[in-house]
Motif scaffolding. Structure first.
Motif, PDB file in Angstrom:
ATOM      1  N   GLU A  47      57.351  -0.454  34.784  1.00  0.00           N
ATOM      2  CA  GLU A  47      58.787  -0.928  34.978  1.00  0.00           C
ATOM      3  C   GLU A  47      58.691  -2.298  35.940  1.00  0.00           C
ATOM      4  O   GLU A  47      59.658  -2.894  36.439  1.00  0.00           O
ATOM      5  N   GLN A  48      57.421  -2.647  36.548  1.00  0.00           N
ATOM      6  CA  GLN A  48      57.182  -3.367  37.520  1.00  0.00           C
ATOM      7  C   GLN A  48      56.330  -4.583  37.141  1.00  0.00           C
ATOM      8  O   GLN A  48      55.006  -4.361  36.505  1.00  0.00           O
ATOM      9  N   ASN A  49      56.665  -5.742  37.222  1.00  0.00           N
ATOM     10  CA  ASN A  49      55.796  -6.823  36.987  1.00  0.00           C
ATOM     11  C   ASN A  49      54.926  -7.027  38.159  1.00  0.00           C
ATOM     12  O   ASN A  49      55.223  -6.695  39.348  1.00  0.00           O
ATOM     13  N   VAL A  50      53.468  -7.385  38.035  1.00  0.00           N
ATOM     14  CA  VAL A  50      52.770  -7.720  38.889  1.00  0.00           C
ATOM     15  C   VAL A  50      52.257  -9.067  39.196  1.00  0.00           C
ATOM     16  O   VAL A  50      52.331  -9.746  38.249  1.00  0.00           O
ATOM     17  N   THR A  51      51.880  -9.370  40.590  1.00  0.00           N
ATOM     18  CA  THR A  51      51.210 -10.880  40.384  1.00  0.00           C
ATOM     19  C   THR A  51      49.797 -10.801  40.093  1.00  0.00           C
ATOM     20  O   THR A  51      49.237  -9.645  39.989  1.00  0.00           O
ATOM     21  N   LEU A  52      49.440 -12.104  39.965  1.00  0.00           N
ATOM     22  CA  LEU A  52      47.817 -12.022  39.650  1.00  0.00           C
ATOM     23  C   LEU A  52      46.805 -11.430  40.578  1.00  0.00           C
ATOM     24  O   LEU A  52      45.908 -10.852  40.440  1.00  0.00           O
ATOM     25  N   LYS A  53      47.446 -11.561  41.961  1.00  0.00           N
ATOM     26  CA  LYS A  53      46.695 -11.045  42.951  1.00  0.00           C
ATOM     27  C   LYS A  53      46.533  -9.625  42.881  1.00  0.00           C
ATOM     28  O   LYS A  53      45.532  -9.043  43.187  1.00  0.00           O
ATOM     29  N   THR A  54      47.890  -8.845  42.839  1.00  0.00           N
ATOM     30  CA  THR A  54      47.805  -7.450  42.503  1.00  0.00           C
ATOM     31  C   THR A  54      46.991  -7.142  41.220  1.00  0.00           C
ATOM     32  O   THR A  54      46.060  -6.149  41.375  1.00  0.00           O
ATOM     33  N   LEU A  55      46.932  -7.589  40.321  1.00  0.00           N
ATOM     34  CA  LEU A  55      46.243  -7.524  38.956  1.00  0.00           C
ATOM     35  C   LEU A  55      44.763  -7.368  39.551  1.00  0.00           C
ATOM     36  O   LEU A  55      44.044  -6.424  39.005  1.00  0.00           O
ATOM     37  N   SER A  56      44.393  -8.357  40.297  1.00  0.00           N
ATOM     38  CA  SER A  56      42.956  -8.754  40.550  1.00  0.00           C
ATOM     39  C   SER A  56      42.585  -7.487  41.478  1.00  0.00           C
ATOM     40  O   SER A  56      41.423  -7.014  41.323  1.00  0.00           O
ATOM     41  N   GLN A  57      43.526  -7.025  42.448  1.00  0.00           N
ATOM     42  CA  GLN A  57      42.985  -5.976  43.469  1.00  0.00           C
ATOM     43  C   GLN A  57      42.979  -4.601  42.651  1.00  0.00           C
ATOM     44  O   GLN A  57      42.200  -3.904  43.103  1.00  0.00           O
ATOM     45  N   LEU A  58      43.815  -4.422  41.523  1.00  0.00           N
ATOM     46  CA  LEU A  58      43.754  -3.221  40.942  1.00  0.00           C
ATOM     47  C   LEU A  58      42.572  -3.314  40.270  1.00  0.00           C
ATOM     48  O   LEU A  58      41.739  -2.097  40.116  1.00  0.00           O
ATOM     49  N   ALA A  59      42.336  -4.150  39.364  1.00  0.00           N
ATOM     50  CA  ALA A  59      41.055  -4.425  38.783  1.00  0.00           C
ATOM     51  C   ALA A  59      39.590  -4.014  39.475  1.00  0.00           C
ATOM     52  O   ALA A  59      38.943  -3.110  39.286  1.00  0.00           O
ATOM     53  N   GLU A  60      39.832  -4.747  40.724  1.00  0.00           N
ATOM     54  CA  GLU A  60      38.443  -4.453  41.538  1.00  0.00           C
ATOM     55  C   GLU A  60      38.297  -3.154  41.928  1.00  0.00           C
ATOM     56  O   GLU A  60      37.406  -2.598  41.900  1.00  0.00           O
ATOM     57  N   ARG A  61      39.439  -2.470  42.545  1.00  0.00           N
ATOM     58  CA  ARG A  61      39.497  -1.123  42.854  1.00  0.00           C
ATOM     59  C   ARG A  61      39.058  -0.205  42.068  1.00  0.00           C
ATOM     60  O   ARG A  61      38.405   0.738  42.371  1.00  0.00           O
ATOM     61  N   LEU A  62      39.358  -0.411  40.694  1.00  0.00           N
ATOM     62  CA  LEU A  62      39.113   0.579  39.521  1.00  0.00           C
ATOM     63  C   LEU A  62      37.787   0.276  38.807  1.00  0.00           C
ATOM     64  O   LEU A  62      37.382   0.886  37.933  1.00  0.00           O
ATOM     65  N   GLY A  63      37.051  -1.035  39.144  1.00  0.00           N
ATOM     66  CA  GLY A  63      35.875  -1.233  38.602  1.00  0.00           C
ATOM     67  C   GLY A  63      35.953  -1.903  37.246  1.00  0.00           C
ATOM     68  O   GLY A  63      35.023  -1.625  36.748  1.00  0.00           O
ATOM     69  N   VAL A  64      36.886  -2.725  37.016  1.00  0.00           N
ATOM     70  CA  VAL A  64      37.048  -3.033  35.829  1.00  0.00           C
ATOM     71  C   VAL A  64      37.459  -4.632  35.697  1.00  0.00           C
ATOM     72  O   VAL A  64      37.983  -4.992  36.933  1.00  0.00           O
ATOM     73  N   ASP A  65      37.182  -5.577  34.735  1.00  0.00           N
ATOM     74  CA  ASP A  65      37.657  -6.934  34.848  1.00  0.00           C
ATOM     75  C   ASP A  65      39.299  -6.918  34.542  1.00  0.00           C
ATOM     76  O   ASP A  65      39.688  -5.985  33.938  1.00  0.00           O
ATOM     77  N   PRO A  66      39.789  -7.865  35.328  1.00  0.00           N
ATOM     78  CA  PRO A  66      41.184  -7.736  35.321  1.00  0.00           C
ATOM     79  C   PRO A  66      41.753  -7.784  33.741  1.00  0.00           C
ATOM     80  O   PRO A  66      42.715  -7.312  33.400  1.00  0.00           O
ATOM     81  N   ALA A  67      40.907  -8.637  32.734  1.00  0.00           N
ATOM     82  CA  ALA A  67      41.393  -8.749  31.403  1.00  0.00           C
ATOM     83  C   ALA A  67      41.258  -7.354  30.717  1.00  0.00           C
ATOM     84  O   ALA A  67      42.088  -7.085  29.861  1.00  0.00           O
ATOM     85  N   ASP A  68      40.419  -6.416  31.261  1.00  0.00           N
ATOM     86  CA  ASP A  68      40.408  -5.017  30.629  1.00  0.00           C
ATOM     87  C   ASP A  68      41.944  -4.332  30.858  1.00  0.00           C
ATOM     88  O   ASP A  68      42.099  -3.456  30.094  1.00  0.00           O
ATOM     89  N   LEU A  69      42.633  -4.702  31.849  1.00  0.00           N
ATOM     90  CA  LEU A  69      43.752  -3.710  31.907  1.00  0.00           C
ATOM     91  C   LEU A  69      45.022  -4.616  31.297  1.00  0.00           C
ATOM     92  O   LEU A  69      46.007  -3.825  31.166  1.00  0.00           O
ATOM     93  N   ILE A  70      44.920  -5.609  30.631  1.00  0.00           N
ATOM     94  CA  ILE A  70      45.871  -6.132  29.606  1.00  0.00           C
ATOM     95  C   ILE A  70      45.441  -6.311  28.372  1.00  0.00           C
ATOM     96  O   ILE A  70      46.223  -6.719  27.552  1.00  0.00           O
ATOM     97  N   ARG A  71      44.035  -5.715  28.033  1.00  0.00           N
ATOM     98  CA  ARG A  71      43.672  -5.808  26.623  1.00  0.00           C
ATOM     99  C   ARG A  71      44.578  -4.769  25.632  1.00  0.00           C
ATOM    100  O   ARG A  71      45.241  -3.943  26.180  1.00  0.00           O
ATOM    101  N   PRO A  72      44.671  -4.962  24.469  1.00  0.00           N
ATOM    102  CA  PRO A  72      45.520  -4.292  23.534  1.00  0.00           C
ATOM    103  C   PRO A  72      44.784  -2.848  23.552  1.00  0.00           C
ATOM    104  O   PRO A  72      43.828  -2.641  23.771  1.00  0.00           O
ATOM    105  N   ILE A  73      45.821  -1.859  23.395  1.00  0.00           N
ATOM    106  CA  ILE A  73      45.606  -0.402  23.384  1.00  0.00           C
ATOM    107  C   ILE A  73      45.054   0.078  22.095  1.00  0.00           C
ATOM    108  O   ILE A  73      45.541  -0.297  20.983  1.00  0.00           O
ATOM    109  N   GLY A  74      43.943   0.828  22.002  1.00  0.00           N
ATOM    110  CA  GLY A  74      43.582   1.506  20.736  1.00  0.00           C
ATOM    111  C   GLY A  74      41.980   1.185  20.607  1.00  0.00           C
ATOM    112  O   GLY A  74      41.362   0.772  21.014  1.00  0.00           O
TER     113      GLY A  74
END
Length: 74
Positions: A47-74
């Motif tokens: 429901e919520q769009n995020v900034t690149l900064k938030t995307l980066s923070q989420l990825a860092e905390r989850l221990g993944v590359d930011p690209a991993d959070l938007i890659r195709p599902i499956g």
């Protein structure tokens, strides 16, 4: 579905899945990132769009590359 909606859906699915795999509650993750739990919940519901900064923070905390959070599902 517009491409932007699909990216938000991918982000939502990946954050939710990875967070659960890491055993981190939504409340704890939100607290660690200094955001409201409701905001994180809206991200996980696509429901919520995020900034690149938030995307980066989420990825860092989850221990993944930011690209991993938007890659195709499956």
């Amino acid at each position: 579905m517009p491409a932007s909606d699909e990216i938000l859906r991918r982000l939502a699915v990946h954050i939710h899945r990875i967070r659960l795999e890491r055993g981190v509650s939504q409340e704890n993750l939100a607290h660690e990132l200094d955001m409201h739990r409701a905001y994180l919940g809206s991200i996980e519901r696509a429901e919520q769009n995020v900034t690149l900064k938030t995307l980066s923070q989420l990825a860092e905390r989850l221990g993944v590359d930011p690209a991993d959070l938007i890659r195709p599902i499956g």
